[in-house]
Design a protein around this motif. Structure first.
Motif, PDB file in Angstrom:
ATOM      1  N   TYR A  42       0.870  -1.279   0.354  1.00  0.00           N
ATOM      2  CA  TYR A  42      -0.073  -0.129  -0.355  1.00  0.00           C
ATOM      3  C   TYR A  42       0.754   1.518   0.177  1.00  0.00           C
ATOM      4  CZ  TYR A  42      -3.255  -3.620   1.332  1.00  0.00           C
ATOM      5  OH  TYR A  42      -4.213  -4.584   1.783  1.00  0.00           O
ATOM      6  N   LEU A  43       0.473   2.210  -1.030  1.00  0.00           N
ATOM      7  CA  LEU A  43       1.416   3.567  -0.841  1.00  0.00           C
ATOM      8  C   LEU A  43       0.524   4.142  -0.784  1.00  0.00           C
ATOM      9  CD1 LEU A  43       3.175   2.975  -4.467  1.00  0.00           C
ATOM     10  CD2 LEU A  43       3.857   2.799  -1.909  1.00  0.00           C
ATOM     11  N   ALA A  44      -0.110   5.324   0.213  1.00  0.00           N
ATOM     12  CA  ALA A  44      -0.826   6.113   0.773  1.00  0.00           C
ATOM     13  C   ALA A  44       0.046   7.428   0.462  1.00  0.00           C
ATOM     14  CB  ALA A  44      -0.433   6.599   2.425  1.00  0.00           C
ATOM     15  N   PRO A  45      -1.429   8.972   0.536  1.00  0.00           N
ATOM     16  CA  PRO A  45      -0.544   9.782  -0.286  1.00  0.00           C
ATOM     17  C   PRO A  45       0.766  10.206   0.464  1.00  0.00           C
ATOM     18  CG  PRO A  45      -2.759   9.939  -0.241  1.00  0.00           C
ATOM     19  CD  PRO A  45      -2.640   7.990   0.352  1.00  0.00           C
ATOM     20  N   GLY A  46       1.831  10.549  -0.253  1.00  0.00           N
ATOM     21  CA  GLY A  46       2.603  11.311   0.650  1.00  0.00           C
ATOM     22  C   GLY A  46       3.802  10.267   0.560  1.00  0.00           C
ATOM     23  N   GLU A  47       3.552   9.057  -0.030  1.00  0.00           N
ATOM     24  CA  GLU A  47       4.984   8.189  -0.012  1.00  0.00           C
ATOM     25  C   GLU A  47       5.425   7.675  -1.621  1.00  0.00           C
ATOM     26  OE1 GLU A  47       3.831   4.941   3.678  1.00  0.00           O
ATOM     27  OE2 GLU A  47       2.884   4.483   1.864  1.00  0.00           O
ATOM     28  N   PRO A  48       6.989   7.701  -1.164  1.00  0.00           N
ATOM     29  CA  PRO A  48       7.179   7.289  -3.026  1.00  0.00           C
ATOM     30  C   PRO A  48       6.513   6.523  -3.577  1.00  0.00           C
ATOM     31  CG  PRO A  48       8.509   6.553  -0.964  1.00  0.00           C
ATOM     32  CD  PRO A  48       7.760   7.279  -1.085  1.00  0.00           C
ATOM     33  N   ALA A  49       6.645   6.537  -4.903  1.00  0.00           N
ATOM     34  CA  ALA A  49       6.161   4.924  -6.158  1.00  0.00           C
ATOM     35  C   ALA A  49       6.807   4.033  -5.893  1.00  0.00           C
ATOM     36  CB  ALA A  49       6.486   5.787  -7.401  1.00  0.00           C
ATOM     37  N   ASP A  50       6.688   2.915  -5.247  1.00  0.00           N
ATOM     38  CA  ASP A  50       7.556   1.674  -4.835  1.00  0.00           C
ATOM     39  C   ASP A  50       7.020   0.692  -6.405  1.00  0.00           C
ATOM     40  OD1 ASP A  50       9.387  -0.005  -4.302  1.00  0.00           O
ATOM     41  OD2 ASP A  50       8.614  -0.666  -2.180  1.00  0.00           O
TER      42      ASP A  50
END
Length: 300
Positions: free
Chosen positions: A112-120
């Motif tokens: 999971y990638l929440a707002p503010g987290e970088p693309a992974d």
């Protein structure tokens, strides 16, 4: 006579997309219920006047998640809501897959990638990006590692709208074996369906998609039934579920894995399984506190 509302959406001037809704309303009325379909956002609806409200096809709720959540809580205080509000709260956010995995249920691996987290994103395999709150493949797309820049743009768009993204490896067996949807109603297995791949390579994340392509009846294998039942048993709080749909795919190990667990407004596909209508009616009437009236004798 039990008073039952089937909560749906307002299609406006367009034809309704729920093909099962008029059939189910008619079947409930034939069984002795006062049944009616009501848009969940109808300001004139008196939800407390019903013995049971069944969430059926509230298929616009993901665009209005906060409003829908408030309606669920309010409706749940006025009458019996199926499924229960706490189940709806848990299931409207696909981070529930993490809870299922933690409980030992075989699931498709998900990050999971929440707002503010970088693309992974994976650099060695195809993958899928979609929101944790969504339906009908909305904002979902399939990418190759070479399409990293496009996937990043999708992530930026989703984050700008406050959406958390989920990233999963693309399960290649979907292209050949499809997805299998196992439907349960009233605590019993009802029927199963198979559908083809939804996410074609190169399809934009914001393009309209066919949610259930090449839909056909399916006979589940014992291993599929076992995984579906494990998923249902892992729902927190051991709630009483009127309905559930478990969507399965085949993992790289050849075993079924949970793609999604649908406990809010799953399509029942009764148009594909007309013999299931009677079982659905019986379960709904039982949930409303009444038994179906005996069928009239057939003249000889």
């Amino acid at each position: 006579m039990p008073r039952i509302a089937l909560a749906t959406y307002d299609p406006g001037t367009e034809p309704g997309a729920d093909r099962d809704l008029p059939v189910l309303v008619a079947a409930l009325r034939d069984a002795g219920a006062q049944a009616v379909a009501v848009p969940w956002d109808d300001p004139a609806a008196d939800w407390g006047a019903f013995d049971l409200v069944v969430i059926r096809s509230t298929w616009d709720y993901t665009w209005r998640a906060a409003e829908f959540a408030a309606w669920v809580e309010r409706c749940g205080t006025l009458t019996r809501l199926a499924n229960p509000p706490r189940v709806v709260r848990w299931n409207t956010d696909k981070r529930y897959l993490g809870d299922l995995a933690a409980a030992g249920v075989p699931t498709v691996p998900t990050r999971y990638l929440a707002p503010g987290e970088p693309a992974d994103f994976p650099g060695d395999r195809d993958y899928v990006v979609k929101p944790t709150t969504g339906a009908g493949a909305r904002y979902a797309a399939r990418y190759t590692p070479a399409e990293h820049a496009t996937a990043v743009r999708q992530l930026e768009r989703m984050h700008a709208e406050g959406l958390t993204a989920m990233v999963q490896p693309y399960v290649r067996s979907i292209d050949s074996a499809g997805e299998r949807a196992l439907q349960f109603f009233g605590g019993r297995f009802l029927h199963a369906s198979r559908k083809g791949a939804v996410l074609a390579p190169g399809t934009a994340y914001d393009a309209d998609k066919v949610a259930h392509p090449d839909l056909a009846p399916w006979t589940p294998a014992p291993a599929e039934l076992a995984v579906a039942e494990r998923a249902l048993a892992a729902v927190p709080g051991d709630p009483e579920l009127l309905y559930a749909r478990v969507d399965l795919v085949t993992g790289e190990d050849g075993q079924p894995r949970v793609m999604e667990l649908e406990l809010v407004e799953p399509n029942l596909f009764l148009f594909l399984h007309p013999g299931s209508v009677a079982g659905v009616v019986e379960a709904v009437l039982r949930a409303a506190g009444r038994r179906p009236r005996p069928a009239a004798a057939v003249p000889r």
